[in-house]
Design a protein around this motif. Sequence first.
Motif, short mmCIF file in Angstrom:
data_model
loop_
_atom_site.label_atom_id
_atom_site.label_comp_id
_atom_site.label_asym_id
_atom_site.label_seq_id
_atom_site.Cartn_x
_atom_site.Cartn_y
_atom_site.Cartn_z
N ASP A 122 -23.74 -40.92 -53.78
CA ASP A 122 -23.69 -39.75 -52.90
C ASP A 122 -23.73 -38.45 -53.71
O ASP A 122 -23.64 -37.36 -53.13
CB ASP A 122 -22.41 -39.77 -52.05
N ASN A 123 -23.83 -38.58 -55.03
CA ASN A 123 -23.76 -37.41 -55.91
C ASN A 123 -25.04 -37.31 -56.74
O ASN A 123 -25.16 -37.93 -57.80
CB ASN A 123 -22.55 -37.53 -56.84
N TRP A 124 -25.97 -36.52 -56.24
CA TRP A 124 -27.28 -36.38 -56.87
C TRP A 124 -27.51 -34.93 -57.29
O TRP A 124 -27.04 -34.01 -56.64
CB TRP A 124 -28.40 -36.79 -55.92
N ALA A 125 -28.28 -34.76 -58.36
CA ALA A 125 -28.75 -33.43 -58.76
C ALA A 125 -30.14 -33.56 -59.36
O ALA A 125 -30.43 -34.52 -60.08
CB ALA A 125 -27.79 -32.79 -59.76
N HIS A 126 -30.98 -32.59 -59.05
CA HIS A 126 -32.31 -32.52 -59.67
C HIS A 126 -32.16 -31.80 -61.00
O HIS A 126 -31.57 -30.72 -61.07
CB HIS A 126 -33.26 -31.76 -58.75
N LEU A 127 -32.67 -32.40 -62.07
CA LEU A 127 -32.55 -31.81 -63.40
C LEU A 127 -33.81 -31.05 -63.82
O LEU A 127 -33.72 -29.96 -64.37
CB LEU A 127 -32.23 -32.89 -64.43
N LEU A 128 -34.98 -31.63 -63.57
CA LEU A 128 -36.22 -30.99 -64.03
C LEU A 128 -37.42 -31.76 -63.50
O LEU A 128 -37.37 -32.98 -63.37
CB LEU A 128 -36.28 -30.99 -65.57
N THR A 129 -38.48 -31.03 -63.17
CA THR A 129 -39.80 -31.63 -62.93
C THR A 129 -40.74 -31.03 -63.95
O THR A 129 -40.81 -29.80 -64.10
CB THR A 129 -40.28 -31.35 -61.50
N ILE A 130 -41.47 -31.91 -64.65
CA ILE A 130 -42.29 -31.45 -65.78
C ILE A 130 -43.45 -32.42 -65.97
O ILE A 130 -43.34 -33.60 -65.64
CB ILE A 130 -41.41 -31.37 -67.06
N PRO A 131 -44.61 -31.94 -66.47
CA PRO A 131 -45.69 -32.88 -66.76
C PRO A 131 -45.22 -33.97 -67.73
O PRO A 131 -44.51 -33.69 -68.71
CB PRO A 131 -46.78 -32.00 -67.39
N ALA A 132 -45.60 -35.21 -67.44
CA ALA A 132 -45.17 -36.33 -68.27
C ALA A 132 -45.88 -36.34 -69.62
O ALA A 132 -45.32 -36.82 -70.61
CB ALA A 132 -45.41 -37.65 -67.53
N ASN A 133 -47.10 -35.83 -69.68
CA ASN A 133 -47.86 -35.76 -70.94
C ASN A 133 -48.94 -34.69 -70.77
O ASN A 133 -50.08 -35.01 -70.44
CB ASN A 133 -48.47 -37.12 -71.27
#
Length: 198
Positions: A122-133
Amino acid sequence: MQNNALTWKLIKEEHVVQDEWIDFRRNEYKLPNDSVIGPVYNYSKHSFSLIVATDERGQYICVKQYRHGIDEITTEFPAGAIEYKEKSDVPYITSKNIIATEDDAFEAAKRELKEETGYISDNWAHLLTIPANATLSNSNVHIYCATACKKICGQDLDDTEFLNIETISEKELLSRIYGGDFKQSLHVLAYYLYKNKM
């Protein structure tokens, strides 16, 4: 130099392989000085969600599985592809249909954590979205953390998935990062993003 003076212009594109797994392309580009470079290879694959998960004791929830790229069994965090088929008008990967919304990525993260490990949170946080390569691909990795995870069921794996669950301490995780079998670079990034947030 201004940014627009650094941009390459695509002048020829050939789909070498394009199926439900990858769009692998052989391209030619015009460089800022008007010379042409090619072949230049790039690809699109499913974008995916990656989860740094800890249980109620603070242990890291990891999976062990075979990785054919390095022909080794690795320890890593749960992760999985974000499906594109339901939102696409073609049955194959393109450079456009693998870009997911954060809502889709979050749903994939929750699904993959439960399917691969049997844990939920029940405890989520978004850390980062970034191109994988970014050098070769436009696919993204969506990195999340899930804490105080609870085990509610067994695994629900796809027919081609073979993986074991391990819960390990931070000391053990660091040992595996620095010289052990924790060899996925984006998963190492995810760990340090999680530590920075916490």
